[in-house]
Design a protein around this motif. Structure first.
Motif, PDB file in Angstrom:
ATOM      1  N   THR A  35     -55.428  64.612  58.224  1.00 19.79           N
ATOM      2  CA  THR A  35     -55.044  63.462  59.047  1.00 19.79           C
ATOM      3  C   THR A  35     -56.058  63.091  60.123  1.00 19.79           C
ATOM      4  O   THR A  35     -56.070  61.954  60.595  1.00 19.79           O
ATOM      5  CB  THR A  35     -53.691  63.713  59.752  1.00 19.79           C
ATOM      6  N   GLU A  36     -56.916  64.022  60.556  1.00 22.59           N
ATOM      7  CA  GLU A  36     -57.735  63.784  61.740  1.00 22.59           C
ATOM      8  C   GLU A  36     -59.193  63.426  61.462  1.00 22.59           C
ATOM      9  O   GLU A  36     -59.908  63.026  62.383  1.00 22.59           O
ATOM     10  CB  GLU A  36     -57.692  65.020  62.648  1.00 22.59           C
ATOM     11  N   VAL A  77     -63.216  54.346  60.611  1.00 18.22           N
ATOM     12  CA  VAL A  77     -62.477  54.580  59.373  1.00 18.22           C
ATOM     13  C   VAL A  77     -61.819  55.945  59.492  1.00 18.22           C
ATOM     14  O   VAL A  77     -62.508  56.974  59.601  1.00 18.22           O
ATOM     15  CB  VAL A  77     -63.406  54.545  58.140  1.00 18.22           C
ATOM     16  N   ALA A  78     -60.498  55.982  59.486  1.00 21.24           N
ATOM     17  CA  ALA A  78     -59.763  57.222  59.726  1.00 21.24           C
ATOM     18  C   ALA A  78     -58.862  57.558  58.554  1.00 21.24           C
ATOM     19  O   ALA A  78     -58.554  56.702  57.710  1.00 21.24           O
ATOM     20  CB  ALA A  78     -58.934  57.095  61.001  1.00 21.24           C
ATOM     21  N   LYS A  79     -58.423  58.784  58.519  1.00 18.56           N
ATOM     22  CA  LYS A  79     -57.461  59.187  57.490  1.00 18.56           C
ATOM     23  C   LYS A  79     -56.046  58.741  57.856  1.00 18.56           C
ATOM     24  O   LYS A  79     -55.284  58.322  56.995  1.00 18.56           O
ATOM     25  CB  LYS A  79     -57.504  60.704  57.300  1.00 18.56           C
ATOM     26  N   SER A  82     -51.923  57.377  63.244  1.00 19.71           N
ATOM     27  CA  SER A  82     -51.208  58.075  64.319  1.00 19.71           C
ATOM     28  C   SER A  82     -51.993  59.280  64.815  1.00 19.71           C
ATOM     29  O   SER A  82     -52.104  59.514  66.025  1.00 19.71           O
ATOM     30  CB  SER A  82     -49.822  58.505  63.838  1.00 19.71           C
ATOM     31  N   ALA A  83     -52.539  60.065  63.885  1.00 17.96           N
ATOM     32  CA  ALA A  83     -53.313  61.243  64.279  1.00 17.96           C
ATOM     33  C   ALA A  83     -54.571  60.840  65.039  1.00 17.96           C
ATOM     34  O   ALA A  83     -54.952  61.479  66.026  1.00 17.96           O
ATOM     35  CB  ALA A  83     -53.675  62.065  63.042  1.00 17.96           C
ATOM     36  N   PHE A  84     -55.211  59.759  64.594  1.00 18.27           N
ATOM     37  CA  PHE A  84     -56.415  59.271  65.261  1.00 18.27           C
ATOM     38  C   PHE A  84     -56.104  58.812  66.677  1.00 18.27           C
ATOM     39  O   PHE A  84     -56.814  59.139  67.633  1.00 18.27           O
ATOM     40  CB  PHE A  84     -57.009  58.131  64.434  1.00 18.27           C
ATOM     41  N   GLN A  85     -55.001  58.061  66.814  1.00 15.90           N
ATOM     42  CA  GLN A  85     -54.606  57.580  68.139  1.00 15.90           C
ATOM     43  C   GLN A  85     -54.253  58.748  69.062  1.00 15.90           C
ATOM     44  O   GLN A  85     -54.544  58.727  70.255  1.00 15.90           O
ATOM     45  CB  GLN A  85     -53.429  56.622  68.025  1.00 15.90           C
ATOM     46  N   SER A  86     -53.614  59.772  68.504  1.00 16.24           N
ATOM     47  CA  SER A  86     -53.242  60.928  69.301  1.00 16.24           C
ATOM     48  C   SER A  86     -54.469  61.670  69.825  1.00 16.24           C
ATOM     49  O   SER A  86     -54.492  62.125  70.970  1.00 16.24           O
ATOM     50  CB  SER A  86     -52.377  61.880  68.470  1.00 16.24           C
ATOM     51  N   LEU A  87     -55.501  61.773  68.984  1.00 16.06           N
ATOM     52  CA  LEU A  87     -56.716  62.482  69.378  1.00 16.06           C
ATOM     53  C   LEU A  87     -57.565  61.684  70.364  1.00 16.06           C
ATOM     54  O   LEU A  87     -58.110  62.230  71.326  1.00 16.06           O
ATOM     55  CB  LEU A  87     -57.567  62.798  68.151  1.00 16.06           C
ATOM     56  N   PHE A  88     -57.680  60.363  70.125  1.00 15.50           N
ATOM     57  CA  PHE A  88     -58.703  59.591  70.844  1.00 15.50           C
ATOM     58  C   PHE A  88     -58.164  58.446  71.701  1.00 15.50           C
ATOM     59  O   PHE A  88     -58.917  57.840  72.450  1.00 15.50           O
ATOM     60  CB  PHE A  88     -59.712  59.030  69.840  1.00 15.50           C
ATOM     61  N   GLY A  96     -56.261  55.446  56.168  1.00 15.95           N
ATOM     62  CA  GLY A  96     -55.924  55.798  54.792  1.00 15.95           C
ATOM     63  C   GLY A  96     -57.104  56.327  54.001  1.00 15.95           C
ATOM     64  O   GLY A  96     -57.067  56.340  52.762  1.00 15.95           O
ATOM     65  N   MET A  97     -58.173  56.750  54.693  1.00 12.16           N
ATOM     66  CA  MET A  97     -59.354  57.255  53.990  1.00 12.16           C
ATOM     67  C   MET A  97     -58.971  58.431  53.095  1.00 12.16           C
ATOM     68  O   MET A  97     -58.350  59.395  53.547  1.00 12.16           O
ATOM     69  CB  MET A  97     -60.425  57.665  54.995  1.00 12.16           C
ATOM     70  N   THR A  98     -59.371  58.386  51.836  1.00 12.29           N
ATOM     71  CA  THR A  98     -58.954  59.377  50.845  1.00 12.29           C
ATOM     72  C   THR A  98     -59.991  60.455  50.575  1.00 12.29           C
ATOM     73  O   THR A  98     -59.742  61.362  49.786  1.00 12.29           O
ATOM     74  CB  THR A  98     -58.628  58.679  49.514  1.00 12.29           C
ATOM     75  N   LEU A  99     -61.154  60.374  51.210  1.00 11.62           N
ATOM     76  CA  LEU A  99     -62.170  61.394  50.992  1.00 11.62           C
ATOM     77  C   LEU A  99     -61.685  62.744  51.506  1.00 11.62           C
ATOM     78  O   LEU A  99     -60.996  62.827  52.516  1.00 11.62           O
ATOM     79  CB  LEU A  99     -63.481  61.010  51.689  1.00 11.62           C
TER      80      LEU A  99
END
Length: 420
Positions: A35-36, A77-79, A82-88, A96-99
């Motif tokens: 997620t992060e 570009v994030a996975k 919510s997790a991105f917003q929580s971190l940063f 939705g990055m699938t890598l």
């Protein structure tokens, strides 16, 4: 996250002249890789880049990019949003990055079709590049791309996406004739469209702008609304008064100081600073504190009693009429807000709607009065001051007001509803 290194020159010889670069990566994230993790891109050019056909690839798959990267702008570009917003504390432009970045022997390539634009590798994933990190991002430290590890370093933390060594200023100073964007390219997705299809296309173009903090809005307005005749002053929206930048609310308790007026009232759809519209400088203007208070969150309409402190402006119990010199300016700001915020994105703002009645209610995500605004748009055309401001906003926020650049689009979108 672990490591991230730049790819060898032979593998992406075009990267040094590429307009779009990978500038930061977090993988093997501190809490949850699924997620992060994120990839940050930057558009080094003074024209926007449509990401159709672009993709990110690692040794396990490919992820198609979408949207538009404004000139001199970061694109995150994030996975997981919510997790991105929580971190940063900020929102990515695409999620939705699938890598699935591996623990060793991995890399990320940026491709446009089959052409490799840029690439980075870590833990031996690409020969000769061995930058390593644990739970920290790798980011560019040089605004010049030399295709060497010297361009990169291990960050002190999980990263600071949306910022770095690259400038967000395209030059031109916002002056007419100094337009920092190729408008034909910027509005390419809207070409040939009208009505609801045009509105939808413009929404896609305007999304993903740089979100300022509310504190940063002070400095931004000092630039966007600077008095051309006195660089120490700003011009106030409703009074037209030139006033010292330093004489503002917070620095002074005077009712004649200036503050940050939300032309689309924030109580009408976005009461929290975390919502993009709250700090969107396309509709934020310097205004006299007491006049701003008189306007409150009223809709725009014709009529009322003239305001003694601000001749030409009128108000009654539920509406506000600005002076003639800025009627069109107000209308085009309201059209921008109606088109930019359609809901369904990461801005945290629901669909904002212009209605042809007033009052619309103090908390509804609606404002009026649509057909009055359209008449104001027609009677008070775009002038050099508005164009200058639009260009300066683009330098800071990286999106534009399409109704300043293409005034005819207002009638295309709203004319039928108003019998025009």
């Amino acid at each position: 996250m672990k490591t991230f290194a730049l790819l060898g020159l032979a593998l992406f010889s075009a990267a040094s002249s590429a307009n779009l670069l990978i500038t930061e990566v977090l993988y093997d994230a501190p809490t949850n890789d699924n997620t992060e993790e994120f990839v940050e891109l930057y558009n080094t050019s003074c024209s926007s880049i449509n990401l159709q056909g672009y993709s990110l690839q690692d040794n396990g798959g490919s992820f198609a990019l979408s949207g538009t990267v404004p000139a001199r702008s970061y694109f995150l570009v994030a996975k997981n949003t919510s997790a991105f917003q929580s971190l940063f504390g900020v929102s990515p432009q695409q999620s939705g990055m699938t890598l699935a970045f591996g623990n060793s022997g991995d890399y990320v390539r940026l491709k446009n079709g089959s052409t490799e634009v840029d690439a980075v590798g870590w833990e031996g994933g690409l020969s000769g590049w061995n930058l390593n990190a644990v739970d920290k991002s790798i980011s560019r430290t040089s605004s010049t791309d030399s295709n060497s590890p010297a361009d990169w370093s291990v960050s002190a933390s999980t990263g600071n996406p949306g910022s770095g060594v690259f400038s967000t200023d395209c030059g031109g100073g916002g002056e007419p004739g100094g337009d920092p964007v190729n408008e034909a390219e910027y509005y390419a997705a809207a070409a040939g469209k009208s009505g609801s299809q045009l509105k939808s296309a413009l929404n896609g173009i305007l999304r993903g702008h740089l979100r300022l903090s509310y504190a940063e809005v002070w400095t931004a307005l000092e630039y966007t609304d600077e008095d051309p005749a006195n660089s120490n002053n700003v011009i106030l929206l409703y009074t037209g008064r030139s006033q010292a930048k330093s004489f503002r609310a917070g620095a002074s308790n005077s009712q004649d100081a200036w503050n940050r007026e939300h032309v689309w009232a924030k109580s009408h759809g976005f009461p929290n600073e975390s919502q993009y519209a709250y700090t969107d400088i396309h509709h934020l203007r310097p205004a006299d504190v007491s006049v701003n208070s008189t306007r409150g969150n009223k809709d725009f309409d014709v009529g009322g009693t003239e305001i003694g402190e601000a001749p030409g402006n009128k108000t009654d119990s539920d509406s506000f009429e600005p002076r003639n010199a800025v009627k069109g300016d107000v209308a085009r700001m309201m059209f921008y807000m109606d088109v930019r915020y359609e809901g369904g994105d990461d801005s945290g703002v629901t669909d904002l709607v212009l209605r042809n009645y007033a009052p619309t209610g103090s908390s509804a995500p609606e404002m009026g009065k649509l057909c009055v605004l359209l008449q104001w748009h027609l009677q008070d055309p775009v002038d050099a001051t508005e164009t200058r401001r639009n260009n300066r906003i683009y330098e800071r926020q990286q999106n534009r007001n399409p109704f300043i650049d293409n005034p005819q689009w207002a009638q295309s979108i709203y004319g039928a509803a108003c019998g025009l």
